[in-house]
Design a protein around this motif. Structure first.
Motif, mmCIF file in Angstrom:
data_model
loop_
_atom_site.group_PDB
_atom_site.id
_atom_site.type_symbol
_atom_site.label_atom_id
_atom_site.label_comp_id
_atom_site.label_asym_id
_atom_site.label_seq_id
_atom_site.Cartn_x
_atom_site.Cartn_y
_atom_site.Cartn_z
ATOM 1 N N VAL A 161 0.859 -1.189 0.000
ATOM 2 C CA VAL A 161 0.000 0.000 0.000
ATOM 3 C C VAL A 161 0.892 1.236 0.000
ATOM 4 O O VAL A 161 1.794 1.361 0.826
ATOM 5 C CB VAL A 161 -0.928 0.026 1.237
ATOM 6 N N THR A 162 0.638 2.147 -0.939
ATOM 7 C CA THR A 162 1.382 3.405 -1.017
ATOM 8 C C THR A 162 0.445 4.546 -0.658
ATOM 9 O O THR A 162 -0.685 4.603 -1.142
ATOM 10 C CB THR A 162 1.964 3.622 -2.424
ATOM 11 N N TYR A 163 0.931 5.437 0.190
ATOM 12 C CA TYR A 163 0.164 6.595 0.631
ATOM 13 C C TYR A 163 0.885 7.875 0.269
ATOM 14 O O TYR A 163 2.112 7.954 0.352
ATOM 15 C CB TYR A 163 -0.020 6.559 2.158
ATOM 16 N N SER A 164 0.111 8.884 -0.093
ATOM 17 C CA SER A 164 0.610 10.239 -0.261
ATOM 18 C C SER A 164 0.353 10.964 1.052
ATOM 19 O O SER A 164 -0.775 10.949 1.566
ATOM 20 C CB SER A 164 -0.139 10.926 -1.403
ATOM 21 N N VAL A 165 1.389 11.576 1.597
ATOM 22 C CA VAL A 165 1.278 12.246 2.889
ATOM 23 C C VAL A 165 1.445 13.739 2.678
ATOM 24 O O VAL A 165 2.444 14.184 2.090
ATOM 25 C CB VAL A 165 2.348 11.720 3.860
#
Length: 175
Positions: A161-165
Protein backbone atom coordinates in the motif's frame (compact mmCIF):
# COMPACT_ATOMS: atom_id res chain seq x y z
CA UNK A 1 59.97 31.40 18.19
CA UNK A 2 58.70 29.26 21.04
CA UNK A 3 55.00 28.49 21.40
CA UNK A 4 53.70 29.07 24.89
CA UNK A 5 50.71 26.92 25.84
CA UNK A 6 47.66 28.90 26.88
CA UNK A 7 46.56 28.57 30.45
CA UNK A 8 42.78 28.39 30.80
CA UNK A 9 41.38 29.15 34.25
CA UNK A 10 39.31 26.36 35.86
CA UNK A 11 36.25 28.65 36.00
CA UNK A 12 36.25 28.99 32.19
CA UNK A 13 36.49 25.22 31.74
CA UNK A 14 33.61 24.67 34.19
CA UNK A 15 31.38 27.25 32.51
CA UNK A 16 32.07 25.75 29.07
CA UNK A 17 31.03 22.33 30.38
CA UNK A 18 27.82 23.83 31.80
CA UNK A 19 26.70 25.05 28.37
CA UNK A 20 27.72 21.94 26.49
CA UNK A 21 24.86 20.59 24.41
CA UNK A 22 22.80 17.78 25.89
CA UNK A 23 23.33 14.37 24.30
CA UNK A 24 21.12 13.81 21.28
CA UNK A 25 18.71 10.88 21.72
CA UNK A 26 19.16 8.06 19.26
CA UNK A 27 16.72 7.76 16.35
CA UNK A 28 14.82 4.85 17.89
CA UNK A 29 13.97 6.69 21.12
CA UNK A 30 13.09 9.86 19.21
CA UNK A 31 10.76 7.84 16.96
CA UNK A 32 9.13 6.12 19.94
CA UNK A 33 8.46 9.46 21.63
CA UNK A 34 6.74 10.84 18.53
CA UNK A 35 4.49 7.89 17.63
CA UNK A 36 0.80 7.43 18.39
CA UNK A 37 -0.05 4.56 20.75
CA UNK A 38 -2.45 1.71 20.02
CA UNK A 39 -5.05 3.41 22.27
CA UNK A 40 -4.70 6.70 20.39
CA UNK A 41 -5.08 4.89 17.07
CA UNK A 42 -8.17 3.03 18.30
CA UNK A 43 -9.70 6.36 19.35
CA UNK A 44 -8.94 7.69 15.84
CA UNK A 45 -10.76 4.71 14.29
CA UNK A 46 -13.79 5.30 16.54
CA UNK A 47 -13.92 9.01 15.60
CA UNK A 48 -13.12 8.84 11.90
CA UNK A 49 -14.07 5.34 10.75
CA UNK A 50 -17.24 4.08 12.46
CA UNK A 51 -17.63 1.45 9.69
CA UNK A 52 -14.52 -0.26 11.08
CA UNK A 53 -15.86 -0.79 14.61
CA UNK A 54 -14.86 -4.46 14.28
CA UNK A 55 -11.16 -3.44 14.17
CA UNK A 56 -8.77 -2.90 17.07
CA UNK A 57 -5.07 -2.05 17.06
CA UNK A 58 -3.24 -4.30 19.51
CA UNK A 59 0.36 -3.18 18.89
CA UNK A 60 1.85 -0.14 17.20
CA UNK A 61 5.17 1.60 16.76
CA UNK A 62 6.58 3.81 14.06
CA UNK A 63 7.69 0.78 12.07
CA UNK A 64 5.01 -1.88 12.57
CA UNK A 65 1.38 -2.33 13.54
CA UNK A 66 -0.86 -5.26 14.44
CA UNK A 67 -4.61 -4.90 14.02
CA UNK A 68 -7.27 -7.47 14.83
CA UNK A 69 -10.75 -7.59 13.34
CA UNK A 70 -13.82 -9.59 14.26
CA UNK A 71 -14.44 -11.34 10.94
CA UNK A 72 -17.96 -12.30 12.02
CA UNK A 73 -18.88 -8.60 11.72
CA UNK A 74 -17.51 -8.23 8.17
CA UNK A 75 -19.24 -8.80 4.82
CA UNK A 76 -18.90 -12.29 3.39
CA UNK A 77 -19.35 -13.91 0.00
CA UNK A 78 -21.58 -16.95 -0.53
CA UNK A 79 -19.85 -19.88 1.12
CA UNK A 80 -18.74 -17.86 4.15
CA UNK A 81 -15.56 -16.27 2.79
CA UNK A 82 -14.65 -12.73 3.90
CA UNK A 83 -15.14 -10.61 0.77
CA UNK A 84 -12.16 -9.27 -1.17
CA UNK A 85 -13.16 -5.62 -0.69
CA UNK A 86 -13.31 -6.19 3.08
CA UNK A 87 -9.83 -7.72 3.02
CA UNK A 88 -8.51 -4.79 0.98
CA UNK A 89 -10.16 -2.39 3.41
CA UNK A 90 -8.46 -4.05 6.37
CA UNK A 91 -4.95 -3.81 4.90
CA UNK A 92 -5.63 -0.23 3.77
CA UNK A 93 -6.81 0.78 7.25
CA UNK A 94 -3.77 -0.88 8.86
CA UNK A 95 -1.45 1.04 6.49
CA UNK A 96 -3.24 4.33 7.20
CA UNK A 97 -2.98 3.78 10.96
CA UNK A 98 0.70 2.82 10.76
CA UNK A 99 1.48 6.00 8.83
CA UNK A 100 -0.45 8.08 11.38
CA UNK A 101 1.42 6.32 14.20
CA UNK A 102 4.75 7.14 12.53
CA UNK A 103 3.76 10.77 11.93
CA UNK A 104 2.81 11.09 15.59
CA UNK A 105 -0.39 12.96 14.79
CA UNK A 106 -3.75 12.21 13.17
CA UNK A 107 -3.42 13.03 9.48
CA UNK A 108 -6.78 12.45 7.81
CA UNK A 109 -5.54 13.73 4.44
CA UNK A 110 -2.96 10.95 4.08
CA UNK A 111 -4.42 9.29 1.00
CA UNK A 112 -4.06 5.89 -0.65
CA UNK A 113 -2.33 6.27 -4.01
CA UNK A 114 -1.84 2.58 -4.74
CA UNK A 115 -3.02 -0.72 -3.26
CA UNK A 116 -1.82 -3.98 -4.75
CA UNK A 117 -3.23 -7.07 -3.08
CA UNK A 118 -2.87 -10.78 -3.65
CA UNK A 119 -5.59 -13.04 -2.24
CA UNK A 120 -3.92 -16.27 -1.19
CA UNK A 121 -6.40 -18.27 0.91
CA UNK A 122 -10.06 -18.04 1.84
CA UNK A 123 -10.42 -16.37 5.24
CA UNK A 124 -13.50 -17.52 7.12
CA UNK A 125 -15.35 -15.38 9.66
CA UNK A 126 -13.45 -15.33 12.95
CA UNK A 127 -10.50 -13.37 14.27
CA UNK A 128 -8.48 -11.77 11.47
CA UNK A 129 -5.07 -10.27 12.13
CA UNK A 130 -3.30 -7.73 9.94
CA UNK A 131 0.45 -7.22 10.33
CA UNK A 132 1.74 -4.05 8.70
CA UNK A 133 5.32 -2.82 8.48
CA UNK A 134 6.80 0.34 7.06
CA UNK A 135 8.89 -0.38 3.97
CA UNK A 136 9.60 3.27 3.10
CA UNK A 137 8.80 6.48 4.92
CA UNK A 138 9.45 9.41 2.62
CA UNK A 139 8.59 13.08 2.82
CA UNK A 140 5.63 12.70 0.43
CA UNK A 141 5.15 8.95 -0.15
CA UNK A 142 5.03 6.06 2.29
CA UNK A 143 5.01 2.37 1.37
CA UNK A 144 3.57 -0.22 3.76
CA UNK A 145 3.71 -4.01 3.40
CA UNK A 146 0.73 -5.75 5.00
CA UNK A 147 -0.32 -9.35 5.55
CA UNK A 148 -3.77 -10.53 6.56
CA UNK A 149 -4.06 -13.85 8.41
CA UNK A 150 -7.08 -15.80 9.57
CA UNK A 151 -7.74 -17.24 13.00
CA UNK A 152 -5.69 -20.37 12.24
CA UNK A 153 -2.72 -18.16 11.30
CA UNK A 154 -3.00 -18.99 7.59
CA UNK A 155 -1.97 -16.14 5.30
CA UNK A 156 -5.11 -14.91 3.52
CA UNK A 157 -3.77 -11.87 1.66
CA UNK A 158 -0.56 -9.92 1.08
CA UNK A 159 -0.56 -6.28 0.03
CA UNK A 160 1.66 -3.33 -0.80
CA UNK A 161 0.00 0.00 0.00
CA UNK A 162 1.38 3.41 -1.02
CA UNK A 163 0.16 6.60 0.63
CA UNK A 164 0.61 10.24 -0.26
CA UNK A 165 1.28 12.25 2.89
CA UNK A 166 0.62 15.99 3.01
CA UNK A 167 3.35 18.19 4.46
CA UNK A 168 2.79 19.19 8.08
CA UNK A 169 0.79 22.39 8.31
CA UNK A 170 -0.26 22.31 4.64
CA UNK A 171 -3.77 23.48 5.48
CA UNK A 172 -6.97 22.63 7.33
CA UNK A 173 -7.47 18.93 7.92
CA UNK A 174 -4.00 17.96 6.78
CA UNK A 175 -2.45 17.32 10.10
Amino acid sequence: MAVVPAVVPDAVVASAAAVAPAPVPDAASALAAATLSADELNALVQRQFPDYAACRVTDASGTHLVMEADGARLRTRPGGTISGPEQAGLVDLAAFLLINARLGRPTPMALTTSLQISYLNRPRPGLLRTHARMAKFGRRLCVVLAELSDEAGDLAASATVTYSVPPAGAGPGTG
